[in-house]
Design an enzyme around this catalytic site. Sequence first.
Site, mmCIF file in Angstrom:
data_model
loop_
_atom_site.group_PDB
_atom_site.id
_atom_site.type_symbol
_atom_site.label_atom_id
_atom_site.label_comp_id
_atom_site.label_asym_id
_atom_site.label_seq_id
_atom_site.Cartn_x
_atom_site.Cartn_y
_atom_site.Cartn_z
ATOM 1 N N PRO A 184 -14.731 -16.687 10.223
ATOM 2 C CA PRO A 184 -14.786 -15.375 10.880
ATOM 3 C C PRO A 184 -13.742 -15.262 11.977
ATOM 4 O O PRO A 184 -13.451 -16.230 12.685
ATOM 5 C CB PRO A 184 -16.193 -15.342 11.478
ATOM 6 C CG PRO A 184 -16.542 -16.785 11.693
ATOM 7 C CD PRO A 184 -15.824 -17.570 10.631
ATOM 8 N N GLY A 185 -13.163 -14.083 12.092
ATOM 9 C CA GLY A 185 -12.222 -13.827 13.183
ATOM 10 C C GLY A 185 -12.739 -12.664 13.998
ATOM 11 O O GLY A 185 -13.284 -12.794 15.084
ATOM 12 N N ARG B 245 -3.639 -0.926 15.736
ATOM 13 C CA ARG B 245 -4.645 -0.653 14.704
ATOM 14 C C ARG B 245 -4.803 0.840 14.364
ATOM 15 O O ARG B 245 -4.856 1.191 13.187
ATOM 16 C CB ARG B 245 -5.997 -1.283 15.069
ATOM 17 C CG ARG B 245 -5.924 -2.807 15.263
ATOM 18 C CD ARG B 245 -7.287 -3.469 15.286
ATOM 19 N NE ARG B 245 -7.910 -3.445 13.990
ATOM 20 C CZ ARG B 245 -8.816 -2.596 13.602
ATOM 21 N NH1 ARG B 245 -9.278 -1.708 14.451
ATOM 22 N NH2 ARG B 245 -9.293 -2.635 12.389
ATOM 23 N N CYS C 70 8.279 6.367 21.262
ATOM 24 C CA CYS C 70 8.902 7.522 20.612
ATOM 25 C C CYS C 70 8.595 7.582 19.127
ATOM 26 O O CYS C 70 9.494 7.407 18.289
ATOM 27 C CB CYS C 70 10.401 7.473 20.829
ATOM 28 S SG CYS C 70 10.760 7.391 22.571
HETATM 29 N N1 LLP Z 1 -9.602 -16.016 6.450
HETATM 30 C C1 LLP Z 1 -8.509 -15.530 5.833
HETATM 31 C C2 LLP Z 1 -7.904 -16.293 4.747
HETATM 32 C C3 LLP Z 1 -7.982 -14.283 6.226
HETATM 33 O O1 LLP Z 1 -6.917 -13.792 5.604
HETATM 34 C C4 LLP Z 1 -8.599 -13.560 7.285
HETATM 35 C C5 LLP Z 1 -8.067 -12.268 7.728
HETATM 36 C C6 LLP Z 1 -9.726 -14.125 7.917
HETATM 37 C C7 LLP Z 1 -10.204 -15.347 7.466
HETATM 38 C C8 LLP Z 1 -10.447 -13.460 9.044
HETATM 39 O O2 LLP Z 1 -10.975 -12.234 8.688
HETATM 40 P P1 LLP Z 1 -11.947 -11.465 9.722
HETATM 41 O O3 LLP Z 1 -13.210 -12.279 9.864
HETATM 42 O O4 LLP Z 1 -11.231 -11.336 11.007
HETATM 43 O O5 LLP Z 1 -12.179 -10.165 9.066
HETATM 44 N N2 LLP Z 1 -5.219 -6.805 11.073
HETATM 45 C C9 LLP Z 1 -6.332 -6.294 10.337
HETATM 46 C C10 LLP Z 1 -7.177 -7.413 9.742
HETATM 47 C C11 LLP Z 1 -6.393 -8.363 8.875
HETATM 48 C C12 LLP Z 1 -7.210 -9.489 8.322
HETATM 49 C C13 LLP Z 1 -6.378 -10.502 7.640
HETATM 50 N N3 LLP Z 1 -7.073 -11.675 7.202
HETATM 51 C C14 LLP Z 1 -7.152 -5.388 11.252
HETATM 52 O O6 LLP Z 1 -6.772 -5.189 12.406
HETATM 53 O O7 LLP Z 1 -8.159 -4.809 10.817
#
Ligand code: LLP
Length: 429
Positions: free
Chosen positions: A290-291, A328, A358
């Site tokens: 999780p991120g 975002r 801009c």
């Molecule tokens: N593991 C892998 C292999 C991933 O590609 C990602 C995110 C994660 C874990 C973590 O995912 P999370 O739990 O954070 O959903 N910039 C975009 C989100 C891009 C996610 C890319 N991969 C945003 O701001 O919504």
Amino acid sequence: MNSDLKTSLRPFHHDRAGGALSCDGVSLGTLAKKYGTPLYVYSANQIAERLDLFQQAFSGRDHLVCYAVKANSSLAILKLLAERGAGFDIVSGGELERVIAAAPEAVGRVVFSGVGKTATEIDRALEMEILEFNVESESELALLAECARMIKKRARFALRVNPDVFAETHPYISTGLREHKFGIDIRRAAEIYRKAAKSRWLEPHGISVHIGSQIRSAQPFGAAMDRVVKLVTQLKREGIALKVVDAGGGLGIDYHGGEDGADPAAKVLEYAAAIEKALAGSDGKLLIEPGRFIVAQAGALVTRVLNVKKNGKKTFVITDAAMNDLIRPALYQAYHEIVPVKPRAGRARAVDVVGPVCETGDFFARDRMLKPVEAGDLVALLDAGAYGMAQSSNYNTRFRPAEVLVEGKQHRLIRRREEMKDLLATEII
Ligand code: LLP
């Protein structure tokens, strides 16, 4: 449901009705005055609490929460998570160096994902003895074997399989369909494991899957895991015993802060139940990545109103933060709640909240109902802890913001604001 897991949605609250906004009781006005704006502010308590939710939800089995570094890679946050037992999911050599700088003791808890790893990155990760490589193609597996042979170390790998599961989210961040660039077709994976099992330099160690990001329903996680477990069982029968199943990241948050998202603990339990159901009866170690769920709601971007401008019928609130600080909304049409730090009396009216860059795409909100604000006021963009600072840039030669970590009643600067000399340091005339 275990009520001990109940936790709050956001650490940002008004002291009292009509009072000023604070983070865990630390006034955002005070922080803005001390460190300037735009300013990212994070609650250490909430980050720790969110990690703990996952750790508790899976406490019945051997597991490791590998925080996705890309969501917010600030060293102080990585250290905080490492101290609480987290591992890390990285996608570049740069992210590996961040983990080494913040928490060298955690390098054995690192998994290396990503569709395009270079030999240099692989060499460094092998040298540091990370936990495993999540491999995304056969050619990458061949490269890994070659790198491992050169330094005579066996490489632990997992195939990142593409389970062909649809997850309802923004098309830019959905990854689990066959048409996406990610992973290896799950129907081909068994054959690749069989071949790799014969290599002296490759150790079939695990299997991984990641179906996308900002996924609000638990169902697709369960569906993907079902397919993975089937493959693990088949491989086991053939004598290839994988030690690790990596369910990836992707659990979404409620950016609207409504009732549905009122209990993050319940969301985590629902997610864990879907994964546990699929894993029933299988042993081995579970990894999750999780991120967003860990850091998004812990953070806000505090910005000062530079100007309130009327163009015909429209009112524009121009802030000192811009798309380079938080991309975002411009990139994914993402919604971030916007809250005046010191609310003024008066009726909310529809405004566009925009930055000074801009580009017409430089907006945080369009036709948003906002209480009156005036030049000099502070507003906070909520749920900005994930993919905020991490995706910031210097576009328009703007300095990236400072970051502050609130730790209980204390706070400290964890990244100073950039200055012109930082931007010029790499350039040659
Ligand atoms: N593991 C892998 C292999 C991933 O590609 C990602 C995110 C994660 C874990 C973590 O995912 P999370 O739990 O954070 O959903 N910039 C975009 C989100 C891009 C996610 C890319 N991969 C945003 O701001 O919504």
